[in-house]
Scaffold this active site. Structure first.
Site, PDB file in Angstrom:
ATOM      1  N   ARG A 235       0.806  -1.224   0.000  1.00 27.81           N
ATOM      2  CA  ARG A 235       0.000   0.000   0.000  1.00 27.81           C
ATOM      3  C   ARG A 235       0.839   1.274   0.000  1.00 27.81           C
ATOM      4  O   ARG A 235       0.322   2.357  -0.213  1.00 27.81           O
ATOM      5  CB  ARG A 235      -0.943  -0.012   1.196  1.00 27.81           C
ATOM      6  CG  ARG A 235      -2.332  -0.464   0.757  1.00 27.81           C
ATOM      7  CD  ARG A 235      -3.369  -0.045   1.734  1.00 27.81           C
ATOM      8  NE  ARG A 235      -3.268  -0.898   2.916  1.00 27.81           N
ATOM      9  CZ  ARG A 235      -4.320  -1.300   3.604  1.00 27.81           C
ATOM     10  NH1 ARG A 235      -5.521  -0.929   3.261  1.00 27.81           N
ATOM     11  NH2 ARG A 235      -4.182  -2.058   4.671  1.00 27.81           N
TER      12      ARG A 235
ATOM     13  N   ASP B  46      -3.592  -2.502  -2.925  1.00 30.29           N
ATOM     14  CA  ASP B  46      -4.106  -3.125  -1.710  1.00 30.29           C
ATOM     15  C   ASP B  46      -4.132  -4.637  -1.940  1.00 30.29           C
ATOM     16  O   ASP B  46      -4.870  -5.122  -2.810  1.00 30.29           O
ATOM     17  CB  ASP B  46      -5.517  -2.579  -1.451  1.00 30.29           C
ATOM     18  CG  ASP B  46      -6.158  -3.201  -0.226  1.00 30.29           C
ATOM     19  OD1 ASP B  46      -5.571  -4.146   0.338  1.00 30.29           O
ATOM     20  OD2 ASP B  46      -7.255  -2.741   0.150  1.00 30.29           O
ATOM     21  N   VAL B  47      -3.337  -5.372  -1.161  1.00 33.74           N
ATOM     22  CA  VAL B  47      -3.221  -6.819  -1.427  1.00 33.74           C
ATOM     23  C   VAL B  47      -4.497  -7.577  -1.065  1.00 33.74           C
ATOM     24  O   VAL B  47      -4.605  -8.773  -1.351  1.00 33.74           O
ATOM     25  CB  VAL B  47      -2.032  -7.461  -0.656  1.00 33.74           C
ATOM     26  CG1 VAL B  47      -0.714  -6.874  -1.113  1.00 33.74           C
ATOM     27  CG2 VAL B  47      -2.197  -7.315   0.849  1.00 33.74           C
TER      28      VAL B  47
ATOM     29  N   LYS C  99       5.185 -17.585   8.303  1.00 31.49           N
ATOM     30  CA  LYS C  99       4.618 -17.870   9.620  1.00 31.49           C
ATOM     31  C   LYS C  99       4.166 -16.573  10.271  1.00 31.49           C
ATOM     32  O   LYS C  99       4.662 -15.518   9.860  1.00 31.49           O
ATOM     33  CB  LYS C  99       5.642 -18.562  10.503  1.00 31.49           C
ATOM     34  CG  LYS C  99       6.930 -17.760  10.693  1.00 31.49           C
ATOM     35  CD  LYS C  99       7.616 -18.039  11.979  1.00 31.49           C
ATOM     36  CE  LYS C  99       7.272 -16.993  12.986  1.00 31.49           C
ATOM     37  NZ  LYS C  99       8.316 -16.720  13.953  1.00 31.49           N
TER      38      LYS C  99
ATOM     39  N   HIS D 237      11.787 -21.109   7.936  1.00 33.19           N
ATOM     40  CA  HIS D 237      13.188 -21.008   7.488  1.00 33.19           C
ATOM     41  C   HIS D 237      14.118 -21.929   8.270  1.00 33.19           C
ATOM     42  O   HIS D 237      15.227 -22.199   7.841  1.00 33.19           O
ATOM     43  CB  HIS D 237      13.675 -19.557   7.493  1.00 33.19           C
ATOM     44  CG  HIS D 237      14.020 -19.004   8.841  1.00 33.19           C
ATOM     45  ND1 HIS D 237      13.081 -18.674   9.774  1.00 33.19           N
ATOM     46  CD2 HIS D 237      15.205 -18.731   9.415  1.00 33.19           C
ATOM     47  CE1 HIS D 237      13.681 -18.212  10.861  1.00 33.19           C
ATOM     48  NE2 HIS D 237      14.978 -18.241  10.672  1.00 33.19           N
TER      49      HIS D 237
ATOM     50  N   GLU E 283      17.914 -17.085  22.980  1.00 30.96           N
ATOM     51  CA  GLU E 283      18.442 -15.921  22.261  1.00 30.96           C
ATOM     52  C   GLU E 283      18.854 -14.827  23.240  1.00 30.96           C
ATOM     53  O   GLU E 283      18.218 -14.655  24.287  1.00 30.96           O
ATOM     54  CB  GLU E 283      17.374 -15.331  21.330  1.00 30.96           C
ATOM     55  CG  GLU E 283      16.988 -16.251  20.199  1.00 30.96           C
ATOM     56  CD  GLU E 283      15.950 -15.609  19.279  1.00 30.96           C
ATOM     57  OE1 GLU E 283      16.240 -15.476  18.091  1.00 30.96           O
ATOM     58  OE2 GLU E 283      14.868 -15.261  19.751  1.00 30.96           O
TER      59      GLU E 283
ATOM     60  N   HIS F 101       9.036 -23.628  14.494  1.00 33.55           N
ATOM     61  CA  HIS F 101      10.437 -24.024  14.317  1.00 33.55           C
ATOM     62  C   HIS F 101      10.819 -25.236  15.179  1.00 33.55           C
ATOM     63  O   HIS F 101      11.403 -26.193  14.688  1.00 33.55           O
ATOM     64  CB  HIS F 101      11.369 -22.872  14.688  1.00 33.55           C
ATOM     65  CG  HIS F 101      11.110 -21.603  13.927  1.00 33.55           C
ATOM     66  ND1 HIS F 101      10.790 -21.584  12.593  1.00 33.55           N
ATOM     67  CD2 HIS F 101      11.129 -20.300  14.316  1.00 33.55           C
ATOM     68  CE1 HIS F 101      10.649 -20.327  12.191  1.00 33.55           C
ATOM     69  NE2 HIS F 101      10.839 -19.524  13.223  1.00 33.55           N
TER      70      HIS F 101
ATOM     71  N   LYS G  51      13.824 -15.151  24.948  1.00 29.79           N
ATOM     72  CA  LYS G  51      14.507 -13.950  24.456  1.00 29.79           C
ATOM     73  C   LYS G  51      15.197 -13.241  25.609  1.00 29.79           C
ATOM     74  O   LYS G  51      14.851 -13.450  26.778  1.00 29.79           O
ATOM     75  CB  LYS G  51      13.489 -13.016  23.798  1.00 29.79           C
ATOM     76  CG  LYS G  51      12.943 -13.568  22.490  1.00 29.79           C
ATOM     77  CD  LYS G  51      12.568 -12.467  21.521  1.00 29.79           C
ATOM     78  CE  LYS G  51      12.096 -13.023  20.193  1.00 29.79           C
ATOM     79  NZ  LYS G  51      13.169 -13.382  19.272  1.00 29.79           N
TER      80      LYS G  51
HETATM   81  C1  BG6 Z   1      11.933 -16.042  13.748  1.00 32.22           C
HETATM   82  C2  BG6 Z   1      11.320 -15.592  15.043  1.00 32.22           C
HETATM   83  O1  BG6 Z   1      11.042 -16.845  13.037  1.00 32.22           O
HETATM   84  O2  BG6 Z   1      13.119 -16.797  14.039  1.00 32.22           O
HETATM   85  C3  BG6 Z   1      12.304 -14.727  15.810  1.00 32.22           C
HETATM   86  O3  BG6 Z   1      10.154 -14.817  14.758  1.00 32.22           O
HETATM   87  C4  BG6 Z   1      13.596 -15.489  16.015  1.00 32.22           C
HETATM   88  O4  BG6 Z   1      11.741 -14.327  17.060  1.00 32.22           O
HETATM   89  C5  BG6 Z   1      14.117 -16.026  14.689  1.00 32.22           C
HETATM   90  O5  BG6 Z   1      14.537 -14.587  16.569  1.00 32.22           O
HETATM   91  C6  BG6 Z   1      15.335 -16.923  14.895  1.00 32.22           C
HETATM   92  O6  BG6 Z   1      15.827 -17.396  13.692  1.00 32.22           O
HETATM   93  P1  BG6 Z   1      17.114 -16.779  12.981  1.00 32.22           P
HETATM   94  O7  BG6 Z   1      17.412 -17.702  11.873  1.00 32.22           O
HETATM   95  O8  BG6 Z   1      16.724 -15.393  12.520  1.00 32.22           O
HETATM   96  O9  BG6 Z   1      18.184 -16.720  14.022  1.00 32.22           O
END
Ligand code: BG6
Length: 454
Positions: A42, A83-84, A134, A164, A202, A226, A326
């Site tokens: 947009r 607008d998607v 996601k 990923h 993390e 994940h 985190k």
């Molecule tokens: C994401 C999460 O999918 O993966 C993040 O939303 C997370 O909160 C992240 O930090 C971790 O993966 P990477 O590969 O970015 O270290």
């Protein structure tokens, strides 16, 4: 000509991950020559200003690209302010797309359903591919609803629900280690394995992502997708081949055997917590509830731990602990497989042997096996040693590999419709129990090792 339509092209995900991933594919000479990138969102940009946006995104997130790559990618980009969720706008985005079309939904989750419906009305070709990021739904019902909408647009092999983590090197490592070595697979069961930990700790805090994260929390953000995917790879039965059907059949079969928790089990077998003010990596971190955009009333957790039971022959009685948090003091990302001790130690009362631990470290990639050896001095004194190997980094980072699979039409390392729904079946009762106060929301100072009970 192949058209990659990025819905949400001016957003954070596209700038931070997708555009750099495309540039890296181009640098590796792995991008089809006829691919053009059509960004839509947009934002009131035109092709020239979008190209400037691409240039600055690449400068920030892929600064090490070889000369000429950024310019070459920029030359393939065009932009449509649209607008998607509007079928008319999407019809315009599809005009002159004569060859293969890929629609990448790099959108906030609330826009997935309206954007998919709009794509259907806009006449997305039936052989197009749709990529969904996601979180895929907020619970089982919404995931099912998204699946139903997607099924109206393209057939299941054309749907790429990406995670990923499945493109990280670890996936190959787990599969290779388990299924290409005679020595591991016979031991890979409850007879020899005591417990398994899957940990993604993390040091990063919220990083300005409150808009998304405060409505997700650690359980939805990391464990539902994940870490459950890692669990699948570690615990599934050997697939016949690594083709998409065999592999994904095995994963969903495993998910089906994960026991759903009752509220009482959720109280005993889960931990949820959030960080308070502290110091992480030498920097002050504010209390989570003081982060801009956070609503303390949401009660969002920044740390989640769940201990799952798998009800099948192979794993009966073996706890699988999945944990992620985190703003912790130490970054740790690993799968550790703890073996049972030997049944009898012939080295005398004074000697102790540690149980073997196999660690698959995810960042950087490394494998270590903790073993007992005869040490120096008295030949029967035991010492521990770690047999390890660093794994050479992959040529392409995770997002580029994931995009390559999309471009090649290979959904093996993505989530199938039934897998997505099954993952929510596991997580939903925990969320409900937490909502009902089954497990208190604990606190841990940023920079610490997490809540004490974890
Ligand atoms: C994401 C999460 O999918 O993966 C993040 O939303 C997370 O909160 C992240 O930090 C971790 O993966 P990477 O590969 O970015 O270290």
């Amino acid at each position: 000509m192949t058209t990659l339509i990025i819905c949400g092209a001016a957003g954070d995900l596209a700038g931070r991950y997708l555009l750099p991933a495309l540039a890296r594919l181009l640098a590796a000479d792995a991008l089809p020559d006829d691919l053009r990138v059509r960004g839509i969102s947009r934002e009131p940009l035109d092709t020239a200003s979008f190209r400037e946006h691409v240039r600055s995104s690449l400068a920030e997130h892929a600064a090490d690209l070889p000369d000429g790559v950024a310019g070459a990618l920029i030359g393939r980009c065009e932009y449509l302010s649209a607008d998607v969720t509007d079928a008319g706008d999407l019809t315009e985005a599809l005009t002159d797309a004569t060859g293969p079309v890929i629609a990448y939904l790099a959108l906030p989750p609330a826009l997935f359903a309206p954007a998919i419906s709009a794509l259907a009305k806009a006449g997305l070709p039936a052989d197009a591919r749709v990529v969904v990021e996601k979180p895929f739904g907020q619970d089982q019902a919404s995931a099912r609803h998204l699946n139903e909408l997607l099924a109206e647009v393209v057939a299941e092999p054309g749907v790429f629900r990406v995670d990923h983590f499945l493109a990280k090197q670890t996936v190959q490592n787990v599969l290779g280690l388990r299924f290409a070595n005679r020595i591991f697979e016979p031991m890979w069961n409850s007879v020899h394995i005591d417990r398994v930990d899957i940990v993604w700790d993390e040091t990063l805090a919220l990083e300005g992502r409150a808009g998304y994260y405060d409505r997700s929390g650690a359980l939805r953000d990391m464990i539902q997708n994940h870490l459950l995917q890692l669990l699948c790879l570690v615990a599934m039965e050997p697939p016949q081949t690594l083709g998409e059907r065999d592999l994904r059949d095995r994963k969903v079969q495993l998910l089906r055997s994960v026991r759903g928790m009752t509220p009482e089990e959720a109280a005993r077998r889960t931990v949820r917590a959030r960080y308070t003010a502290g110091t992480s990596r030498g920097r002050p971190v504010p209390d989570y509830t003081a982060e801009p955009g956070v609503d303390p009333a949401n009660g969002t957790e920044t740390f989640a731990e769940v201990t799952l039971a798998i009800d099948n022959w192979r794993w009966a009685g073996v706890p699988f602990r999945l944990r992620s948090g985190k703003a912790l003091g130490t970054a740790r990302s690993e799968i550790s497989v703890h073996f049972k001790p030997v049944p009898h130690l012939a080295f005398g009362q004074s000697q102790q042997a540690v149980a073997n631990v196999l660690r698959l470290r995810l960042a950087p990639d490394r494998i270590d096996l903790l073993v007992n050896l005869n040490g120096e001095g008295d030949p029967f004194d035991l010492e521990t040693a770690e047999l390890g190997a660093d794994l050479a980094p992959q040529e392409l980072p995770a997002y580029s590999r994931l995009l390559l699979d999309v471009l090649e039409g290979d959904p093996s390392l993505t989530i199938r419709d039934d897998e997505a729904e099954e993952s929510w079946r596991i997580v939903e009762p925990i969320l409900a129990a937490w909502q009902d106060g089954a497990a208190p929301l604990l606190e841990y100072p940023a920079g610490s090792q997490g809540p004490n009970t974890a």
